[in-house]
Design a protein around this motif. Structure first.
Motif, PDB file in Angstrom:
ATOM      1  N   ALA A  84     -81.342 136.508  39.836  1.00  0.00           N
ATOM      2  CA  ALA A  84     -81.540 136.427  38.394  1.00  0.00           C
ATOM      3  C   ALA A  84     -81.342 134.966  37.986  1.00  0.00           C
ATOM      4  CB  ALA A  84     -80.552 137.335  37.669  1.00  0.00           C
ATOM      5  N   TYR A  85     -81.605 134.678  36.719  1.00  0.00           N
ATOM      6  CA  TYR A  85     -81.501 133.308  36.212  1.00  0.00           C
ATOM      7  C   TYR A  85     -80.707 133.314  34.917  1.00  0.00           C
ATOM      8  CZ  TYR A  85     -85.270 132.709  39.560  1.00  0.00           C
ATOM      9  OH  TYR A  85     -86.015 132.712  40.707  1.00  0.00           O
ATOM     10  N   GLY A  86     -79.863 132.311  34.744  1.00  0.00           N
ATOM     11  CA  GLY A  86     -79.069 132.253  33.524  1.00  0.00           C
ATOM     12  C   GLY A  86     -78.034 131.158  33.591  1.00  0.00           C
ATOM     13  N   HIS A  87     -76.813 131.483  33.158  1.00  0.00           N
ATOM     14  CA  HIS A  87     -75.745 130.488  33.141  1.00  0.00           C
ATOM     15  C   HIS A  87     -74.406 131.195  32.986  1.00  0.00           C
ATOM     16  CE1 HIS A  87     -74.069 126.466  32.664  1.00  0.00           C
ATOM     17  NE2 HIS A  87     -75.290 125.958  32.747  1.00  0.00           N
ATOM     18  N   GLY A  88     -73.354 130.572  33.497  1.00  0.00           N
ATOM     19  CA  GLY A  88     -71.998 131.039  33.278  1.00  0.00           C
ATOM     20  C   GLY A  88     -71.325 130.183  32.233  1.00  0.00           C
ATOM     21  N   GLY A  89     -70.193 130.667  31.736  1.00  0.00           N
ATOM     22  CA  GLY A  89     -69.461 129.900  30.746  1.00  0.00           C
ATOM     23  C   GLY A  89     -67.982 130.217  30.785  1.00  0.00           C
ATOM     24  N   ASP A  90     -67.157 129.178  30.936  1.00  0.00           N
ATOM     25  CA  ASP A  90     -65.704 129.359  30.978  1.00  0.00           C
ATOM     26  C   ASP A  90     -65.038 128.432  29.981  1.00  0.00           C
ATOM     27  OD1 ASP A  90     -65.470 131.216  33.285  1.00  0.00           O
ATOM     28  OD2 ASP A  90     -66.320 129.522  34.389  1.00  0.00           O
ATOM     29  N   THR A  91     -64.063 128.957  29.261  1.00  0.00           N
ATOM     30  CA  THR A  91     -63.187 128.135  28.443  1.00  0.00           C
ATOM     31  C   THR A  91     -61.799 128.255  29.064  1.00  0.00           C
ATOM     32  OG1 THR A  91     -62.459 129.832  26.874  1.00  0.00           O
ATOM     33  CG2 THR A  91     -64.607 128.805  26.459  1.00  0.00           C
ATOM     34  N   ALA A  92     -60.764 127.804  28.372  1.00  0.00           N
ATOM     35  CA  ALA A  92     -59.420 127.933  28.925  1.00  0.00           C
ATOM     36  C   ALA A  92     -59.004 129.391  29.054  1.00  0.00           C
ATOM     37  CB  ALA A  92     -58.421 127.175  28.059  1.00  0.00           C
ATOM     38  N   GLY A  93     -59.610 130.290  28.262  1.00  0.00           N
ATOM     39  CA  GLY A  93     -59.181 131.676  28.302  1.00  0.00           C
ATOM     40  C   GLY A  93     -60.275 132.718  28.290  1.00  0.00           C
ATOM     41  N   SER A  94     -61.542 132.319  28.103  1.00  0.00           N
ATOM     42  CA  SER A  94     -62.654 133.277  28.068  1.00  0.00           C
ATOM     43  C   SER A  94     -63.655 132.947  29.168  1.00  0.00           C
ATOM     44  CB  SER A  94     -63.354 133.248  26.708  1.00  0.00           C
ATOM     45  OG  SER A  94     -62.509 133.766  25.700  1.00  0.00           O
ATOM     46  N   HIS A  95     -64.302 133.995  29.685  1.00  0.00           N
ATOM     47  CA  HIS A  95     -65.230 133.828  30.810  1.00  0.00           C
ATOM     48  C   HIS A  95     -66.465 134.696  30.561  1.00  0.00           C
ATOM     49  CE1 HIS A  95     -61.816 131.981  32.861  1.00  0.00           C
ATOM     50  NE2 HIS A  95     -61.117 133.003  32.398  1.00  0.00           N
ATOM     51  N   SER A  96     -67.648 134.116  30.767  1.00  0.00           N
ATOM     52  CA  SER A  96     -68.890 134.834  30.476  1.00  0.00           C
ATOM     53  C   SER A  96     -69.927 134.568  31.550  1.00  0.00           C
ATOM     54  CB  SER A  96     -69.462 134.390  29.116  1.00  0.00           C
ATOM     55  OG  SER A  96     -68.539 134.562  28.074  1.00  0.00           O
ATOM     56  N   ILE A  97     -70.838 135.516  31.702  1.00  0.00           N
ATOM     57  CA  ILE A  97     -72.024 135.323  32.524  1.00  0.00           C
ATOM     58  C   ILE A  97     -73.201 135.956  31.794  1.00  0.00           C
ATOM     59  CG2 ILE A  97     -71.733 137.431  33.897  1.00  0.00           C
ATOM     60  CD1 ILE A  97     -72.881 134.071  35.333  1.00  0.00           C
ATOM     61  N   LEU A  98     -74.329 135.278  31.825  1.00  0.00           N
ATOM     62  CA  LEU A  98     -75.550 135.766  31.173  1.00  0.00           C
ATOM     63  C   LEU A  98     -76.704 135.524  32.124  1.00  0.00           C
ATOM     64  CD1 LEU A  98     -77.207 136.776  28.735  1.00  0.00           C
ATOM     65  CD2 LEU A  98     -77.212 134.419  27.880  1.00  0.00           C
ATOM     66  N   SER A  99     -77.456 136.575  32.438  1.00  0.00           N
ATOM     67  CA  SER A  99     -78.547 136.418  33.401  1.00  0.00           C
ATOM     68  C   SER A  99     -79.730 137.317  33.043  1.00  0.00           C
ATOM     69  CB  SER A  99     -78.064 136.738  34.818  1.00  0.00           C
ATOM     70  OG  SER A  99     -77.718 138.108  34.930  1.00  0.00           O
ATOM     71  N   TYR A 100     -80.888 136.939  33.603  1.00  0.00           N
ATOM     72  CA  TYR A 100     -82.122 137.706  33.394  1.00  0.00           C
ATOM     73  C   TYR A 100     -82.811 137.839  34.743  1.00  0.00           C
ATOM     74  CZ  TYR A 100     -86.598 139.178  31.362  1.00  0.00           C
ATOM     75  OH  TYR A 100     -87.750 139.880  31.026  1.00  0.00           O
ATOM     76  N   GLU A 101     -83.103 139.088  35.136  1.00  0.00           N
ATOM     77  CA  GLU A 101     -83.811 139.351  36.383  1.00  0.00           C
ATOM     78  C   GLU A 101     -85.254 139.696  36.031  1.00  0.00           C
ATOM     79  OE1 GLU A 101     -85.854 140.698  39.130  1.00  0.00           O
ATOM     80  OE2 GLU A 101     -84.957 142.507  38.245  1.00  0.00           O
ATOM     81  N   PRO A 102     -86.235 138.842  36.397  1.00  0.00           N
ATOM     82  CA  PRO A 102     -87.602 138.971  35.886  1.00  0.00           C
ATOM     83  C   PRO A 102     -88.368 140.209  36.336  1.00  0.00           C
ATOM     84  CG  PRO A 102     -87.192 136.755  36.748  1.00  0.00           C
ATOM     85  CD  PRO A 102     -86.057 137.612  37.185  1.00  0.00           C
ATOM     86  N   VAL A 103     -88.097 140.729  37.535  1.00  0.00           N
ATOM     87  CA  VAL A 103     -88.882 141.861  38.029  1.00  0.00           C
ATOM     88  C   VAL A 103     -88.640 143.100  37.181  1.00  0.00           C
ATOM     89  CG1 VAL A 103     -89.341 143.376  39.984  1.00  0.00           C
ATOM     90  CG2 VAL A 103     -88.900 140.937  40.373  1.00  0.00           C
ATOM     91  N   ASP A 104     -87.377 143.447  36.978  1.00  0.00           N
ATOM     92  CA  ASP A 104     -87.039 144.605  36.142  1.00  0.00           C
ATOM     93  C   ASP A 104     -86.908 144.246  34.670  1.00  0.00           C
ATOM     94  OD1 ASP A 104     -86.817 146.982  37.811  1.00  0.00           O
ATOM     95  OD2 ASP A 104     -85.179 145.945  38.824  1.00  0.00           O
ATOM     96  N   LYS A 105     -87.068 142.940  34.361  1.00  0.00           N
ATOM     97  CA  LYS A 105     -86.883 142.449  32.989  1.00  0.00           C
ATOM     98  C   LYS A 105     -85.520 142.910  32.461  1.00  0.00           C
ATOM     99  CE  LYS A 105     -91.834 142.265  32.033  1.00  0.00           C
ATOM    100  NZ  LYS A 105     -92.952 142.712  31.177  1.00  0.00           N
ATOM    101  N   LEU A 106     -84.518 142.717  33.315  1.00  0.00           N
ATOM    102  CA  LEU A 106     -83.171 143.185  33.046  1.00  0.00           C
ATOM    103  C   LEU A 106     -82.285 142.011  32.653  1.00  0.00           C
ATOM    104  CD1 LEU A 106     -81.516 146.004  33.610  1.00  0.00           C
ATOM    105  CD2 LEU A 106     -80.445 144.578  35.354  1.00  0.00           C
ATOM    106  N   SER A 107     -81.668 142.126  31.507  1.00  0.00           N
ATOM    107  CA  SER A 107     -80.745 141.111  31.031  1.00  0.00           C
ATOM    108  C   SER A 107     -79.330 141.668  31.052  1.00  0.00           C
ATOM    109  CB  SER A 107     -81.120 140.679  29.610  1.00  0.00           C
ATOM    110  OG  SER A 107     -80.251 139.671  29.158  1.00  0.00           O
ATOM    111  N   PHE A 108     -78.405 140.854  31.585  1.00  0.00           N
ATOM    112  CA  PHE A 108     -77.022 141.279  31.801  1.00  0.00           C
ATOM    113  C   PHE A 108     -76.100 140.261  31.161  1.00  0.00           C
ATOM    114  CE2 PHE A 108     -73.192 140.866  34.479  1.00  0.00           C
ATOM    115  CZ  PHE A 108     -72.692 142.157  34.423  1.00  0.00           C
ATOM    116  N   ALA A 109     -75.252 140.715  30.249  1.00  0.00           N
ATOM    117  CA  ALA A 109     -74.302 139.823  29.579  1.00  0.00           C
ATOM    118  C   ALA A 109     -72.920 140.443  29.613  1.00  0.00           C
ATOM    119  CB  ALA A 109     -74.731 139.577  28.134  1.00  0.00           C
TER     120      ALA A 109
END
Length: 432
Positions: free
Chosen positions: A290-315
């Motif tokens: 999939a394609y996207g980006h991660g994000g971390d602060t001092a206390g919060s953590h995130s991942i956001l991605s998109y998989e093109p075949v299934d057109k699936l977005s995961f946050a």
């Protein structure tokens, strides 16, 4: 010419097993292991959403529109807005940094494209968490940040290596503002959130009110974590959003609402050896990319991605971490794709010993990103700069694996080296 083989759907048209993911996240919450939110959409339609663990917090209020800090996912949004300028002929990727900031070391050699894909050689003005100078109550201002970027200089010639650079994205964000003659929050609204209908996504400049704090578990209760002053990282780490809005962004991006398909294809890294594209990262999971980006602060953590075949977005975003955030991501993904997955046992886990001998930063000319190995809570981890950390599970003496990515590492402590094997290739890395 032979016909192109059809792309394989990883979900095979199956519905998301909401009950299994619900059960896992409830298990995490019951054991005081995490607090956060998950959203999964397919073909632009949200098929799963769950907030979990908030009931563990005492004396706080929240609702479905409460936002989370999404950290460096902000960089991907900034990159998209810069590519809009490229499409409009207001910016060229091969322009030199010296056109905008001639006082920055090596500015006459560094291109904007190299800044976007982390090959500029510029440093990281944010620094390490333990000595971070951006936690203050007052914003330090652009002048102080630019002075720090100048002081740090460059660690290599542009294009020769890959090294994650917050400094590069700070400068890119200021260039974005300068070319549009508008502050970052207005550009975000006009070019992204209004276009996609993202009603709960804001820059710190908007002074958002309905934002979750970050928390850690002290063994008995959850306590608030001191986080960054986000006015010190506008455009590279300051945005707040909801997981639903994050998926809305990805679906709009991949459906052509922000930039042309050709531009998006150029932003994505399609080379096997590269993780960073032009503002967009690869997010691998077993044989799925999939394609996207991660994000971390001092206390919060995130991942956001998109998989093109299934057109699936995961946050997913976590603002209360006890179980390691990457392990929680992997747990949800295993259940999403119907893989066998055994819940972690929080009562019987015993810390390993003698891990210090493996710790350090390893590098080789064959891999563009150095790999840092470290121990935490009796377990071993590895992390490429700007990427999510991943756990290393012991196989035998000096040999560890990260099964999800097919990585096997054999440490050679006597020679301060490691052998990393992935996809049938073995690389020898040396500790710096």
């Amino acid at each position: 010419m032979p016909a192109k083989a059809p792309e394989v759907s990883y979900l095979n048209g199956k519905a998301i097993n909401r009950e299994k993911i619900d059960d896992f996240l409830d298990y995490i919450a019951r054991n005081n292991q995490g607090i956060g939110s998950v959203s999964i959409s397919r073909n632009g339609v949200q098929e799963y959403h769950k907030d979990f663990g908030q009931q563990q917090l005492k004396g706080i209020t929240y609702d479905k529109d409460t936002q989370y800090q999404i950290g460096s996912i902000s960089k991907m949004i900034t990159a998209v807005m810069l590519m809009q300028l490229v499409e409009n002929g207001k910016l060229k990727l091969e322009e030199k940094l010296s056109k905008y900031y001639p006082e920055i070391p090596n500015a006459q050699k560094i291109t904007l494209h190299q800044m976007l894909n982390h090959t500029s050689g510029l440093g990281d003005y944010v620094g390490e968490e333990e000595d971070n100078w951006l936690f203050g109550k007052a914003a330090v201002g652009d002048k102080a940040i630019i002075a720090e970027i100048k002081k740090q200089g460059v660690s290599f010639e542009p294009g020769k290596k890959t090294k994650y650079s917050n400094s590069a994205y700070f400068l890119l964000s200021r260039i974005l503002e300068r070319l549009n003659n508008k502050p970052y929050n207005i550009l975000l609204k006009e070019n992204i959130t209004d276009k996609a209908g993202m009603k709960h996504t804001f820059s710190v400049l908007d002074q958002p009110k309905n934002v979750f704090k970050s928390y850690k578990f002290n063994g008995k209760n959850w306590e608030e974590v001191r986080d960054f002053n986000f006015r010190n990282c506008i455009g590279l780490g300051d945005i707040v959003s909801t997981t639903e809005d994050m998926n809305t962004f990805m679906n709009a991006l991949f459906s052509g609402s922000f930039i042309k398909k050709e531009t998006l294809d150029m932003m994505i890294s399609n080379k096997e050896e590269k993780v960073f594209g032009t503002g967009i990262m690869k997010v691998p999971f077993y044989n799925i990319t999939a394609y996207g980006h991660g994000g971390d602060t001092a206390g919060s953590h995130s991942i956001l991605s998109y998989e093109p075949v299934d057109k699936l977005s995961f946050a997913i975003t976590i603002n209360g971490e006890n179980m390691r955030h990457n392990d929680l991501y992997v747990g949800v993904l295993n259940l999403l794709y119907g893989r066998d997955y055994q819940y972690p046992s929080f009562d019987t886990e015993k810390p390993e010993t003698d891990l210090k001998k493996y710790e350090g930063e390893y590098e080789t000319k064959e891999i563009p990103i150095p790999l840092t190995v470290f121990s935490k809570d009796g377990s071993l981890f590895a992390q490429g700069k700007g990427q999510p950390e991943f756990p290393l599970k012991k196989m035998e003496k000096n040999k560890y694996q990260f099964e999800q990515a097919g990585i096997i590492i054999l440490f050679l402590p006597e020679s301060k080296q490691m052998e990393l094997t992935q996809n049938g290739k073995t690389f020898l890395l040396t500790k710096k």
